[in-house]
Design an enzyme around this catalytic site. Structure first.
Site, PDB file in Angstrom:
ATOM      1  N   CYS A  86       0.878  -1.193  -0.012  1.00 51.04           N
ATOM      2  CA  CYS A  86       0.132  -0.089   0.083  1.00 51.04           C
ATOM      3  C   CYS A  86       0.879   1.471   0.119  1.00 51.04           C
ATOM      4  O   CYS A  86       1.494   1.456  -1.071  1.00 51.04           O
ATOM      5  CB  CYS A  86      -0.953  -0.017   1.184  1.00 51.04           C
ATOM      6  SG  CYS A  86      -2.449   1.156   0.940  1.00 51.04           S
ATOM      7  N   HIS A 201      -3.621  -5.056  -0.309  1.00 51.12           N
ATOM      8  CA  HIS A 201      -3.193  -5.631   0.770  1.00 51.12           C
ATOM      9  C   HIS A 201      -3.419  -7.193   1.004  1.00 51.12           C
ATOM     10  O   HIS A 201      -4.688  -7.732   1.138  1.00 51.12           O
ATOM     11  CB  HIS A 201      -4.235  -5.167   2.140  1.00 51.12           C
ATOM     12  CG  HIS A 201      -3.794  -3.790   2.278  1.00 51.12           C
ATOM     13  ND1 HIS A 201      -3.155  -3.314   3.092  1.00 51.12           N
ATOM     14  CD2 HIS A 201      -4.601  -2.645   1.932  1.00 51.12           C
ATOM     15  CE1 HIS A 201      -3.012  -1.862   3.332  1.00 51.12           C
ATOM     16  NE2 HIS A 201      -3.929  -1.622   2.558  1.00 51.12           N
ATOM     17  N   GLU A 203      -2.691  -9.204   2.954  1.00 47.33           N
ATOM     18  CA  GLU A 203      -2.983  -9.707   4.193  1.00 47.33           C
ATOM     19  C   GLU A 203      -4.292  -9.531   4.516  1.00 47.33           C
ATOM     20  O   GLU A 203      -4.774 -10.215   5.432  1.00 47.33           O
ATOM     21  CB  GLU A 203      -2.120  -8.949   5.449  1.00 47.33           C
ATOM     22  CG  GLU A 203      -2.301  -7.702   5.368  1.00 47.33           C
ATOM     23  CD  GLU A 203      -1.606  -6.758   4.622  1.00 47.33           C
ATOM     24  OE1 GLU A 203      -0.877  -7.281   3.582  1.00 47.33           O
ATOM     25  OE2 GLU A 203      -1.801  -5.676   4.454  1.00 47.33           O
TER      26      GLU A 203
END
Lengths: 226, 289
Positions: A86, A201, A203
């Site tokens: 990001c 992202h 994750e």
């Protein structure tokens, strides 16, 4: 470092970022993550994450205050795998136009620009670009994802994005994935040697994103053993 | 751009609760259990709302956030009773990705800019509880609709955007818990007034209501509870162990009782309905219907 030990991942803590979700994802794939801004700890890691949520100018100011700018550049130059996520991706570029002009880490030539009134089929699109969007291979001969952490990801896979700015690398050869928002097609992942960066992202992108973390762990393990 | 579907889980102490219309709160089960089920069924994000928002309940909420964040890899927003930057910091450290502010932000709007500066705009969601007035305008409320503010909801939405909110969660107090559908006008007016994403909440009773608030209400994301929860508790095989202790379930599962106007659905059923009507949303093979 023994081959069997967990991959040590340093998650650079410069007081801006989604550090905990990155740490959870690292744990999930068997890495040993450490959230740190200690130069020695970062230098000792097999894999370095530069996460980030927030403003570009503040992020660079914090990295300078913590004296991490040159150490990160040195580690990148020495071939240590470095992963930007990001804002962390955007920081790798030369400069950003977010609230004035700011100098970045200059690891990747190019700049960071804002979405300009994006238009979708139903009218104006919102900025920030928040939500799930598809990532695509850049059109080039062969498979640009082969041998990269995206090798395990399906073409057109949805990933989770939250951003108002995006990277425009000068060399199109570093673009690893592209994503469309309105009429804009932007660079959603890049790779330059040992540097990997994702605008989305992984994750927070469910199983497909965690698969990317597993690939990053494998890559760091190979790097450590070679 | 794909529309996000965000299951909302109201949490009281260690339990997932649901306000049954005119009957108060009922315990539905363990929130982590529902969260995992929705994650596996393709939820795009999760929203945890602290239904009591008391200081005493905070530790139990932080535990639930931490357990969720460890095994669920989609964004998690937490709201309810967050009053200071430190409160926000705590839920983020526990593993939340975003914090939703309402009462404290209305009392002290600078909290929005402080928090946006410290944690990043995209981390701060401002929730706006709105009620329609006889003259057709909307007023902002706090404390689950109990406290009026005298502030116009659309004016407040624009102000929250200026102060640095990353998203707005728009809650219709009139529709909340009724199953009669979202307040389309409220959502549309706020969504058109700001450039940041708007999440609609309050009133979903079936999959058509979700479609309506996207198409007519201009919602960028949709949050809902009962339609999904009632489906999950109906399916017996989902409910082996820890449910035996929950006395309310027999009551809820008895046909008709407590379900009101809700036509329940699974997330894949809801998403297939949206896709069939040309609404883009994240879809992956393998999600059980």
């Amino acid at each position: 470092m023994s081959g069997g030990a967990s991959v040590r991942a340093a998650i650079v803590d410069y007081a801006l970022g989604n550090l905990y979700s990155v740490a959870h994802a690292c744990h999930q794939v068997g890495m040993a993550p450490e959230i740190t801004n200690d130069r020695a700890a970062i230098a000792a890691a097999d894999l370095i994450f530069l996460p980030g949520v927030g403003a570009f100018g503040d992020a660079m100011a914090n990295l300078r205050r913590l004296d991490l700018v040159n150490p990160l550049k040195d580690l990148a130059a020495a071939g240590r795998p470095l992963v930007g996520i990001c804002l962390g991706m955007q920081l790798m570029l030369g400069q950003s136009h977010e609230f004035g002009l700011h100098q970045g880490l200059e690891l990747v030539a190019g700049e960071v620009v804002r979405f300009q009134n994006p238009l979708g089929p139903r009218g104006p699109l919102k900025v920030p670009h928040v939500g799930w969007n598809r990532i695509h291979r850049p059109a080039e001969p062969g498979d640009p994802w082969a041998g990269t952490p995206l090798a395990v990801v399906a073409e057109g896979q949805y990933m989770y994005f939250v951003h108002s700015f995006y990277a425009k690398p000068r060399d199109p050869g570093v673009i690893l994935a592209k994503t469309r928002y309105g009429e804009v097609e932007f660079c959603s992942a890049l790779r330059q040697g040992n540097i990997f960066a994702f605008q989305f992202h992984p994750e927070r992108s469910a199983a497909a994103g965690i698969a990317i973390y597993a690939e990053l762990a494998a890559l760091a393990r190979r790097g450590r053993e070679s | 751009m794909s529309v996000r579907i965000i299951p909302r889980l109201d949490i009281k102490g260690p339990n997932l609760v649901k306000g049954v219309h005119l009957e108060g709160l009922r315990v539905l089960g363990k929130p982590e259990r529902f969260a995992r089920h929705y994650y596996e069924q393709g939820a795009d994000e999760l929203f945890y709302m602290d239904a009591v928002a008391s200081l005493y309940g905070r530790n139990s909420l932080l535990d639930i956030i931490e357990r969720t964040a460890r095994e669920i890899f989609i964004p998690l927003t937490v709201g309810g009773g967050l009053r200071t930057s430190e409160d926000i910091n705590q839920v983020l450290r526990a593993g939340a990705d975003k914090a939703a502010l309402n009462t404290a932000a209305i009392a002290r709007p600078e909290l929005i800019s402080e928090a946006a500066r410290r944690f990043g705009s995209s981390t701060i969601v401002v929730s706006i509880e709105a009620m329609k007035k006889p003259d057709g305008s909307y007023e902002a409320f706090t404390d689950f609709g109990r406290q009026s503010t005298g502030m116009d909801a659309i004016v407040w939405a624009k102000r929250a955007e200026e102060l640095g909110a990353g998203e707005l969660l728009v809650i219709s107090i009139d529709r909340e818990g009724t199953g009669e559908g979202y307040d389309l006008e409220l959502t549309r007016r706020i969504s058109r007034a700001v450039s940041i994403p708007v999440i609609a909440l309050g009133g979903a009773g079936n999959v058509d209501h979700v479609l309506q608030v996207i198409e007519e209400g201009a919602a960028d994301a949709v949050s809902l509870a009962s339609v999904l929860h009632y489906n999950f508790i109906k399916c017996a095989e989902c409910l082996e162990d820890d449910y035996s202790a929950e006395g309310n379930l027999t009551f809820l599962r008895r046909e008709g009782k407590g379900f009101g106007k809700i036509a329940d659905a699974t997330l894949p059923e809801l998403k297939r309905h949206l896709l069939a009507h040309g609404v883009d949303c994240r879809w992956e093979g393998g999600w059980a219907a």
